[in-house]
Design a protein around this motif. Sequence first.
Motif, PDB file in Angstrom:
ATOM      1  N   SER A 185      75.288 -12.342 -10.950  1.00 11.37           N
ATOM      2  CA  SER A 185      75.092 -11.487  -9.771  1.00 11.37           C
ATOM      3  C   SER A 185      73.846 -11.927  -9.021  1.00 11.37           C
ATOM      4  N   PHE A 186      73.889 -11.799  -7.720  1.00 11.93           N
ATOM      5  CA  PHE A 186      72.726 -12.047  -6.870  1.00 11.93           C
ATOM      6  C   PHE A 186      72.806 -11.015  -5.747  1.00 11.93           C
ATOM      7  N   ASN A 187      72.271  -9.833  -6.026  1.00  6.42           N
ATOM      8  CA  ASN A 187      72.384  -8.698  -5.116  1.00  6.42           C
ATOM      9  C   ASN A 187      71.057  -8.441  -4.418  1.00  6.42           C
ATOM     10  N   VAL A 188      71.045  -8.584  -3.110  1.00  7.33           N
ATOM     11  CA  VAL A 188      69.855  -8.290  -2.328  1.00  7.33           C
ATOM     12  C   VAL A 188      70.189  -7.094  -1.436  1.00  7.33           C
ATOM     13  N   ASN A 189      69.506  -5.977  -1.674  1.00  3.56           N
ATOM     14  CA  ASN A 189      69.815  -4.720  -0.986  1.00  3.56           C
ATOM     15  C   ASN A 189      68.636  -4.277  -0.134  1.00  3.56           C
ATOM     16  N   PHE A 190      68.935  -3.697   1.024  1.00  2.44           N
ATOM     17  CA  PHE A 190      67.867  -3.141   1.846  1.00  2.44           C
ATOM     18  C   PHE A 190      68.319  -1.823   2.472  1.00  2.44           C
ATOM     19  N   TYR A 203      68.665 -17.347  -1.977  1.00  2.00           N
ATOM     20  CA  TYR A 203      69.628 -17.889  -2.947  1.00  2.00           C
ATOM     21  C   TYR A 203      69.469 -19.401  -3.092  1.00  2.00           C
ATOM     22  N   LYS A 204      69.258 -20.081  -1.964  1.00  2.00           N
ATOM     23  CA  LYS A 204      69.062 -21.537  -1.983  1.00  2.00           C
ATOM     24  C   LYS A 204      67.819 -21.899  -2.802  1.00  2.00           C
ATOM     25  N   VAL A 212      75.388 -10.412   0.567  1.00  2.00           N
ATOM     26  CA  VAL A 212      75.915 -11.454  -0.315  1.00  2.00           C
ATOM     27  C   VAL A 212      75.609 -12.811   0.313  1.00  2.00           C
ATOM     28  N   PRO A 213      74.952 -13.723  -0.419  1.00  2.00           N
ATOM     29  CA  PRO A 213      74.612 -15.028   0.161  1.00  2.00           C
ATOM     30  C   PRO A 213      75.844 -15.838   0.549  1.00  2.00           C
ATOM     31  N   GLU A 214      75.664 -16.671   1.528  1.00  2.00           N
ATOM     32  CA  GLU A 214      76.741 -17.553   1.976  1.00  2.00           C
ATOM     33  C   GLU A 214      77.105 -18.536   0.863  1.00  2.00           C
ATOM     34  N   ASN A 255      68.784  -8.606  -9.064  1.00  2.00           N
ATOM     35  CA  ASN A 255      68.980  -7.369  -8.302  1.00  2.00           C
ATOM     36  C   ASN A 255      67.674  -7.027  -7.596  1.00  2.00           C
ATOM     37  N   LEU A 256      67.697  -6.980  -6.285  1.00  2.00           N
ATOM     38  CA  LEU A 256      66.500  -6.712  -5.492  1.00  2.00           C
ATOM     39  C   LEU A 256      66.776  -5.565  -4.522  1.00  2.00           C
ATOM     40  N   TYR A 257      65.795  -4.664  -4.376  1.00  2.00           N
ATOM     41  CA  TYR A 257      65.953  -3.504  -3.501  1.00  2.00           C
ATOM     42  C   TYR A 257      64.726  -3.361  -2.601  1.00  2.00           C
ATOM     43  N   VAL A 258      64.924  -3.577  -1.315  1.00  2.00           N
ATOM     44  CA  VAL A 258      63.862  -3.345  -0.334  1.00  2.00           C
ATOM     45  C   VAL A 258      64.108  -1.960   0.277  1.00  2.00           C
ATOM     46  N   ILE A 259      63.193  -1.045   0.016  1.00  2.00           N
ATOM     47  CA  ILE A 259      63.348   0.368   0.366  1.00  2.00           C
ATOM     48  C   ILE A 259      62.225   0.773   1.328  1.00  2.00           C
ATOM     49  N   PHE A 260      62.545   1.632   2.299  1.00  2.00           N
ATOM     50  CA  PHE A 260      61.496   2.067   3.239  1.00  2.00           C
ATOM     51  C   PHE A 260      61.153   3.546   3.115  1.00  2.00           C
ATOM     52  N   SER A 261      61.885   4.304   2.311  1.00  2.00           N
ATOM     53  CA  SER A 261      61.657   5.749   2.240  1.00  2.00           C
ATOM     54  C   SER A 261      61.152   6.173   0.871  1.00  2.00           C
ATOM     55  N   GLU A 262      60.463   7.309   0.856  1.00  2.00           N
ATOM     56  CA  GLU A 262      60.046   7.977  -0.372  1.00  2.00           C
ATOM     57  C   GLU A 262      60.276   9.462  -0.189  1.00  2.00           C
ATOM     58  N   SER A 263      60.624  10.155  -1.247  1.00  2.00           N
ATOM     59  CA  SER A 263      60.807  11.603  -1.167  1.00  2.00           C
ATOM     60  C   SER A 263      59.480  12.297  -1.423  1.00  2.00           C
ATOM     61  N   GLY A 264      59.122  13.219  -0.542  1.00  2.00           N
ATOM     62  CA  GLY A 264      57.892  13.990  -0.722  1.00  2.00           C
ATOM     63  C   GLY A 264      58.207  15.373  -1.272  1.00  2.00           C
TER      64      GLY A 264
END
Length: 351
Positions: free
Chosen positions: A48-53, A102-103, A150-152, A187-196
């Motif tokens: 697997s190579f999962n990049v999530n944002f 991925y490259k 998903v990478p090319e 598995n990578l996750y770029v997240i911009f929110s946090e719960s307060g």
Amino acid sequence: MKKLLFSISLICLTLSLSAQSIGNLKTTNKKWAFKTMKKASKRIYINSFNVNFEVYKEAIDFKAGGNGGRIGGNTSSATAKAAVGLSGIDGKLMQEKTNLLYKNYMKKLEDAGYEIITTEEVAKVDAIKDWDKTTGPNLIENLTGIITCVPENYTFYHKKKGFFGLGWNIQPKLAKQLGNVIVADVNLYVIFSESGNDWMKGRAAKVKIKTNLRLAGEYAITIPQKFKEKKSTLGKLFGSVKIKGASDVHRVNSNIAFYDQVQANYTGSLKEDLEINDIVKKQKIVAYQKQGSFVPTSFTTFSNYLDAKADRYSTTTKWIEVDGDKYAQGFYNACNAFLENQLDEILPKLK
């Protein structure tokens, strides 16, 4: 000579500016039985190579009304809902940066002497018999507000229920059936929110979302549950009951992992979130709704009672404009720094 020095200075400045867009990288590693992993062949399968944002976030809070007697009076229900999204993200750029990640990853493995196992060879093993196959490039929303890239030219197998159906504990089976190889996951996750949190909200519903762009270590993605109207009388009577304000929780973390056929593995993750600076300004998005209340007196009327008992609802929605180029570059810098760090950590130990 001056031109050469100027060019070198410009390159150094560019690298410096690029590096400044992320915080300090702090990782933690879990490793077992490296001796057995060293006995594996110099072949590797990228499972697997999962990049999530994250591009959108919703949060909800519900305060139920009730009868508090003569002193507390009757109170209405209150609902507060906040939502925040990022606009300006360029899908084409995100795909290009994912392709580059991925490259780079592939090159690191190949430079270390590993042969990358082909999709055709993997298709023959029993462990993934009848599984579906997906090939990039692709951008898809697997969870509400979370985009998976998903990478090319990258192909992976998954169960028919979707991209997240990669199978539990499938890696050792694959490693064995492919001839004692190394199986790798990213598995990578770029997240911009946090719960307060705000525990001192009293008779009110209140929700707070904070913005903080980062490569997330561990994070609980919360998604408010959607309520569907039951069309039939039987469905209305016996349909599933959901609690107002309830959310589904999906726990994720950024990591890189290697496995062998006897379940020996190495997992590298973040000790702290890796912040991506100067792209999304840190701020709070708040929704607040006070409950209505009714305490009968000689001056109140029935209409006062009805007004106080009516459900109350408050919503706040905000879209934050970001620079698509800066966002994509910050995303790449953080993910690449983590991948480079972890490959430099593990590959020498497998020799």
